[in-house]
Design an enzyme around this catalytic site. Structure first.
Site, PDB file in Angstrom:
ATOM      1  N   GLU A  61      -6.405  -0.353  -5.931  1.00 45.60           N
ATOM      2  CA  GLU A  61      -7.352   0.526  -5.251  1.00 45.60           C
ATOM      3  C   GLU A  61      -6.944   1.967  -5.513  1.00 45.60           C
ATOM      4  OE1 GLU A  61      -9.913  -0.255  -3.332  1.00 45.60           O
ATOM      5  OE2 GLU A  61      -9.649  -2.390  -2.870  1.00 45.60           O
ATOM      6  N   HIS A  99       0.832  -1.198   0.000  1.00 47.48           N
ATOM      7  CA  HIS A  99       0.000   0.000   0.000  1.00 47.48           C
ATOM      8  C   HIS A  99       0.866   1.247   0.000  1.00 47.48           C
ATOM      9  CE1 HIS A  99      -4.139  -1.574   1.533  1.00 47.48           C
ATOM     10  NE2 HIS A  99      -3.612  -2.365   0.611  1.00 47.48           N
TER      11      HIS A  99
END
Length: 343
Positions: free
Chosen positions: A107, A38
């Site tokens: 994402e 991430h």
């Protein structure tokens, strides 16, 4: 026999502390340690987001047995696929036989802030993803690769330090389209728990089998990995309250679309009750009950369970799991795969 892995929560712990947890996981008897990639975490307060490739290199050096890899990384926006191919190849040379690459379509929370891009529709994300995986594997197999795709290009690109054989690639699948793609091309499929048994039984696994059969592959050779969200403690209230660290997972999918600021994601998650935050988790203080709830995924046909625990005391979790849960799970045999999905 099923494989049992540990999910290193890179969004929850700083890289040094997380590294110690990865080492403890090997000592506790886990077979793998998987880490997410991430750029930003799911919450701002006490959030973390270390660079996965650097962290995996440190973990590989501190361990000797476990399989290490990403669950999952997006090889399409923040990274050019050739950079991903080079980074993972280096890890594969350093730690032979122990490295896998888990990838997904991404994402917006991770990709938009780092690039200031406009988040594309799923059709483009999927097209980029397929090209990226194809290019990564081609760079592992061949030298002086000139690639002319719709989204990515290379000119006589060569990775000079790479393993003798291509590394395994696992594809994240949230629906049947990606599951079929994994069945056709990948060495493994990754999904997450807590979304209703019918998704796995009636959709993902049949689609995986369909893709494999149509590509003349044996679906039993494709590893079926599932990230199982578990909160286990002898104190049930503690196990329940620990899930608040990951309350964002309890938000409806539609409320997270387009949210690219961890502060806003945290605000939305804070509005949930503890029971709502816990709905994606197997919460238990009873080892017999806990093993039975996990057994459902093995009976469905999953072969590699990666356990994600939400609590701050990860050492306590691993100690309890090594003593009361892991030995009993090793006795389980994955259930048979379903018939291929019909067209």
């Amino acid at each position: 026999m099923v494989k049992l892995g540990y999910k290193a929560s890179a969004e929850q712990f700083g890289p040094r502390q997380l590294l110690e947890f990865g080492v403890l996981a090997e000592q506790a008897g886990f077979d793998s340690v998987m880490v997410s990639d991430h750029f930003q975490p799911w919450k701002h307060t006490d959030g973390h987001a270390p660079y996965s490739f650097a962290w995996l290199g440190a973990l590989g050096e501190r361990t000797s047995r476990i399989t290490i890899g990403t669950s999952v990384l997006t090889p399409t926006f923040r990274y050019h696929p050739s950079v991903v191919a080079q980074a993972v190849a280096t890890l594969g040379v350093l730690f032979p036989g122990r490295v896998l690459l888990g990838v997904g379509t991404g994402e917006s929370l991770n990709e938009v802030p780092a690039t200031a891009m406009e988040w594309p529709e799923y059709r483009e994300r999927l097209g980029r993803f397929r090209e990226a995986v194809d290019l990564i594997e081609k760079l592992w197999r061949e030298d002086f690769v000139t690639y002319e795709g719709e989204y990515y290009q290379t000119s006589n690109a060569t990775i000079y330090d790479k393993p003798d054989a291509p590394l395994p690639v696992y594809l994240a699948a949230g629906g049947p389209r990606m599951a079929r793609y994994a069945g056709r091309t990948a060495q493994g499929m990754i999904c997450t728990s807590g979304k209703g048994e019918e998704l796995y039984r009636d959709s993902l696994l049949p689609a995986l089998v369909e893709g494999a059969v149509k590509a003349s592959r044996d679906p039993r050779d494709i590893e079926r990995m599932i990230e199982v969200k578990v909160s286990f403690d002898t104190d049930h209230e503690r196990a329940l309250s620990d899930t608040r660290n990951w309350a964002a997972l309890g938000l409806p999918a539609e409320s997270k679309v387009g949210v690219e600021d961890p502060r806003e994601m945290e605000r939305l998650a804070d509005s949930l009750t503890t029971e709502e935050a816990a709905k994606r988790w197997i919460v238990s203080s009873d080892a017999d009950e806990h093993v039975e709830m996990i057994r459902r995924y093995v009976d469905l046909g999953f072969t590699h369970l990666v356990f994600h625990a939400p609590g701050d005391d990860q050492a306590r979790f691993m100690e309890l799991y090594a003593e009361r849960v892991l030995p009993r799970l090793r006795d389980l045999t994955p259930g048979p795969l379903p018939a291929p999905a019909s067209d």
